[in-house]
Design a protein around this motif. Structure first.
Motif, PDB file in Angstrom:
ATOM      1  N   GLU A   1     -26.112  -6.793  11.008  1.00 28.59           N
ATOM      2  CA  GLU A   1     -26.146  -5.372  11.356  1.00 28.59           C
ATOM      3  C   GLU A   1     -25.389  -4.526  10.330  1.00 28.59           C
ATOM      4  OE1 GLU A   1     -27.141  -1.975  12.841  1.00 28.59           O
ATOM      5  OE2 GLU A   1     -27.942  -3.835  13.632  1.00 28.59           O
TER       6      GLU A   1
ATOM      7  N   SER B   1     -28.987   4.810  12.844  1.00 32.33           N
ATOM      8  CA  SER B   1     -28.270   5.031  14.099  1.00 32.33           C
ATOM      9  C   SER B   1     -28.164   3.793  14.976  1.00 32.33           C
ATOM     10  CB  SER B   1     -28.975   6.135  14.898  1.00 32.33           C
ATOM     11  OG  SER B   1     -30.292   5.722  15.227  1.00 32.33           O
ATOM     12  N   ASN B   2     -29.053   2.819  14.795  1.00 34.11           N
ATOM     13  CA  ASN B   2     -29.082   1.609  15.612  1.00 34.11           C
ATOM     14  C   ASN B   2     -29.053   1.923  17.107  1.00 34.11           C
ATOM     15  OD1 ASN B   2     -29.339  -1.189  15.857  1.00 34.11           O
ATOM     16  ND2 ASN B   2     -27.128  -1.438  16.125  1.00 34.11           N
ATOM     17  N   SER B   3     -29.838   2.897  17.524  1.00 38.33           N
ATOM     18  CA  SER B   3     -29.903   3.268  18.942  1.00 38.33           C
ATOM     19  C   SER B   3     -30.191   2.051  19.805  1.00 38.33           C
ATOM     20  CB  SER B   3     -30.999   4.313  19.169  1.00 38.33           C
ATOM     21  OG  SER B   3     -30.653   5.508  18.527  1.00 38.33           O
ATOM     22  N   ASP B   4     -29.501   1.959  20.902  1.00 42.84           N
ATOM     23  CA  ASP B   4     -29.637   0.851  21.861  1.00 42.84           C
ATOM     24  C   ASP B   4     -29.350  -0.508  21.222  1.00 42.84           C
ATOM     25  OD1 ASP B   4     -30.369   2.632  23.912  1.00 42.84           O
ATOM     26  OD2 ASP B   4     -32.449   2.607  23.214  1.00 42.84           O
ATOM     27  N   GLY B   5     -28.717  -0.524  20.054  1.00 42.01           N
ATOM     28  CA  GLY B   5     -28.367  -1.771  19.392  1.00 42.01           C
ATOM     29  C   GLY B   5     -29.560  -2.607  18.961  1.00 42.01           C
ATOM     30  N   ALA B   6     -30.720  -1.961  18.810  1.00 42.49           N
ATOM     31  CA  ALA B   6     -31.943  -2.740  18.557  1.00 42.49           C
ATOM     32  C   ALA B   6     -32.798  -2.184  17.428  1.00 42.49           C
ATOM     33  CB  ALA B   6     -32.764  -2.796  19.838  1.00 42.49           C
ATOM     34  N   GLU B   7     -32.226  -1.369  16.551  1.00 35.11           N
ATOM     35  CA  GLU B   7     -33.026  -0.786  15.469  1.00 35.11           C
ATOM     36  C   GLU B   7     -32.684  -1.475  14.155  1.00 35.11           C
ATOM     37  OE1 GLU B   7     -33.987   3.618  17.175  1.00 35.11           O
ATOM     38  OE2 GLU B   7     -32.366   3.472  15.728  1.00 35.11           O
TER      39      GLU B   7
ATOM     40  N   ARG C   1     -35.538   1.740  13.323  1.00 33.68           N
ATOM     41  CA  ARG C   1     -36.360   1.700  14.529  1.00 33.68           C
ATOM     42  C   ARG C   1     -36.471   0.264  15.023  1.00 33.68           C
ATOM     43  NH1 ARG C   1     -37.969   5.370  18.242  1.00 33.68           N
ATOM     44  NH2 ARG C   1     -40.131   5.920  18.045  1.00 33.68           N
ATOM     45  N   SER C   2     -36.761   0.095  16.291  1.00 30.20           N
ATOM     46  CA  SER C   2     -37.019  -1.225  16.846  1.00 30.20           C
ATOM     47  C   SER C   2     -38.242  -1.828  16.163  1.00 30.20           C
ATOM     48  CB  SER C   2     -37.261  -1.125  18.348  1.00 30.20           C
ATOM     49  OG  SER C   2     -37.802  -2.328  18.826  1.00 30.20           O
TER      50      SER C   2
ATOM     51  N   ARG D   1     -41.930  -1.501  17.570  1.00 25.04           N
ATOM     52  CA  ARG D   1     -42.724  -0.267  17.505  1.00 25.04           C
ATOM     53  C   ARG D   1     -43.958  -0.506  16.629  1.00 25.04           C
ATOM     54  NH1 ARG D   1     -42.641   4.893  19.559  1.00 25.04           N
ATOM     55  NH2 ARG D   1     -43.428   6.455  18.123  1.00 25.04           N
TER      56      ARG D   1
END
Length: 159
Positions: free
Chosen positions: A79, A101-107, A124-125, A128
């Motif tokens: 990460e 930003s690694n939103s939700d720890g999954a990007e 992004r995840s 997607r």
């Protein structure tokens, strides 16, 4: 999120490399595999000049509308440690102001998106589904001119 336009199939050449916009919405890992199978790799952008070329290719494929396009940058192994999939050094970036930003720890994968009037990078995840660009280490000709007929240029997806 804005409505995403499905781009049309588009190709181009820059500095001895070929670039192929694949409009099919695809998860990052599958796009990476498909690029490998074609003898290329998800696009690796190492300079502002190459970034401008890739941006112009996307604009051509989308008529400048909002679109999400996978590129070959990921931090899935560690990460925050961004790596190009072909091993080139990560020195240039064009992140959107709030990214990565690694939103939700999954990007863990990166896409080129239209942010206001500019195309910039967004993490992004990997699940997607986005269009993607294959880069080749040689110039290319359009493989399938029928794909560039524009038949799908008006289709939109809300994914």
């Amino acid at each position: 999120f804005p409505v995403t336009i499905l781009p049309i199939y588009t190709t181009g050449n820059y500095e001895g490399h070929g670039y192929e916009m694949i409009p099919t919405p695809t998860p990052w890992h599958i796009a990476k595999k498909k690029a490998d199978e074609e003898g290329g790799y998800l696009v690796v952008i190492t300079s502002s000049q190459e970034n401008q070329f890739v941006t112009e290719l996307v604009k051509k494929a989308t008529k400048g509308e909002y679109c999400e396009v996978w590129i070959g940058l990921s931090d899935e192994k560690d990460e925050g440690d961004w790596k190009w999939i072909n091993g080139e050094k990560y020195t240039f970036n064009n992140w959107d102001k709030s990214n990565p930003s690694n939103s939700d720890g999954a990007e863990n994968s990166v896409q080129l998106i239209k942010s206001f009037d500019e195309f910039q990078w967004n993490d992004r995840s990997s699940d997607r589904r986005c269009a993607y660009i294959i880069e080749y280490n040689h110039e290319i000709e359009s493989k399938n001119p029928s794909k560039s007929s524009g038949l799908n240029s008006g289709l939109r997806s809300t994914r």
